[in-house]
Design a protein around this motif. Structure first.
Motif, PDB file in Angstrom:
ATOM      1  N   VAL A  41      24.925 -12.652 -11.069  1.00  0.00           N
ATOM      2  CA  VAL A  41      23.851 -13.499 -11.595  1.00  0.00           C
ATOM      3  C   VAL A  41      24.423 -14.361 -12.717  1.00  0.00           C
ATOM      4  N   ASP A  43      23.520 -17.757 -15.444  1.00  0.00           N
ATOM      5  CA  ASP A  43      22.469 -18.613 -15.994  1.00  0.00           C
ATOM      6  C   ASP A  43      22.849 -20.073 -15.726  1.00  0.00           C
ATOM      7  N   GLU A  87      15.919  -7.868  -8.948  1.00  0.00           N
ATOM      8  CA  GLU A  87      14.674  -7.933  -9.707  1.00  0.00           C
ATOM      9  C   GLU A  87      14.439  -6.657 -10.509  1.00  0.00           C
ATOM     10  N   LEU A  90      17.171  -6.586 -13.463  1.00  0.00           N
ATOM     11  CA  LEU A  90      16.940  -7.640 -14.461  1.00  0.00           C
ATOM     12  C   LEU A  90      15.547  -7.556 -15.067  1.00  0.00           C
ATOM     13  N   VAL A  92      12.729  -8.802 -13.611  1.00  0.00           N
ATOM     14  CA  VAL A  92      12.131 -10.121 -13.382  1.00  0.00           C
ATOM     15  C   VAL A  92      11.602 -10.179 -11.945  1.00  0.00           C
ATOM     16  N   VAL A  95      13.880 -13.852  -8.030  1.00  0.00           N
ATOM     17  CA  VAL A  95      15.319 -14.055  -7.839  1.00  0.00           C
ATOM     18  C   VAL A  95      15.571 -14.398  -6.376  1.00  0.00           C
ATOM     19  N   GLU A 120      21.103 -17.528  -9.472  1.00  0.00           N
ATOM     20  CA  GLU A 120      20.958 -18.137 -10.793  1.00  0.00           C
ATOM     21  C   GLU A 120      19.639 -17.650 -11.385  1.00  0.00           C
ATOM     22  N   TRP A 121      19.684 -17.271 -12.660  1.00  0.00           N
ATOM     23  CA  TRP A 121      18.473 -16.875 -13.368  1.00  0.00           C
ATOM     24  C   TRP A 121      18.574 -17.418 -14.780  1.00  0.00           C
ATOM     25  N   ASP A 122      17.595 -18.199 -15.183  1.00  0.00           N
ATOM     26  CA  ASP A 122      17.682 -18.822 -16.497  1.00  0.00           C
ATOM     27  C   ASP A 122      16.576 -18.389 -17.449  1.00  0.00           C
ATOM     28  N   VAL A 125      15.324 -11.803 -19.458  1.00  0.00           N
ATOM     29  CA  VAL A 125      15.508 -10.616 -18.634  1.00  0.00           C
ATOM     30  C   VAL A 125      15.013  -9.400 -19.413  1.00  0.00           C
TER      31      VAL A 125
END
Length: 169
Positions: A41, A43, A87, A90, A92, A95, A120-122, A125
């Protein structure tokens, strides 16, 4: 969630064909080949999510990892497991892992098929406390420094080596 060692996994052969099922604890104890997913992962700035596993993990407790992921449950497809694991770890939702490649990891009398993804995760978390003891976002150079100083999970090291080779090609 119940006892992780009781989670039922598919046991697979050297071609990744299901040949049976067994509880995770038995799979590890007997060194049966099973399935895992790994998600690298990043950002938007390209930094990599890196974490230290909790000391209660069945495999490589307390080791560092540059992937989120884990075992694929019995009857679960790799892509579904990649989303679920990313998910969960993190903390979240939303994803969208992209598939990269798959390989058979063998080490220390254990083996599993590793289906590799990146995402990508921005956003913020909220890592799963039962899985993640510490986390941060690191540049590739910062990760190289941590790799030189700390113990990382062996399958993650092999996966990262293969990932870097793929990116360099």
């Amino acid at each position: 969630m119940g006892n992780p060692s009781e989670e039922v996994l598919d046991v697979v052969d050297e071609q990744d064909r299901v040949i049976g099922t067994a509880p995770r604890g038995e799979v590890y104890r007997k060194g049966l080949t099973h399935r895992c997913v790994f998600v690298l992962v990043r950002d938007r700035a390209g930094r990599i999510f890196v974490h230290r596993r909790t000391d209660t993990k069945l495999f490589s407790p307390g080791a560092y990892d540059m992937f989120v992921g884990g075992v694929v449950g019995s009857g679960e497809a790799y892509p579904e497991a990649a989303v679920r694991e990313a998910e969960e770890e993190l903390g979240v939702s939303g994803v969208e892992p992209r598939p990269l490649f798959k390989f058979l990891y063998e080490g220390g009398g254990l083996s599993w098929w590793c289906d590799m993804y990146e995402a990508e995760w921005d956003g913020p978390v909220h890592p799963q406390e039962s899985e993640v003891a510490w986390h941060t976002w690191l540049t590739a150079e910062e990760l190289d420094g941590l790799l030189a100083r700390e113990t990382f999970v062996p399958d993650g090291l092999e996966a990262y080596r293969r990932y870097l080779e793929l990116r360099a090609a």
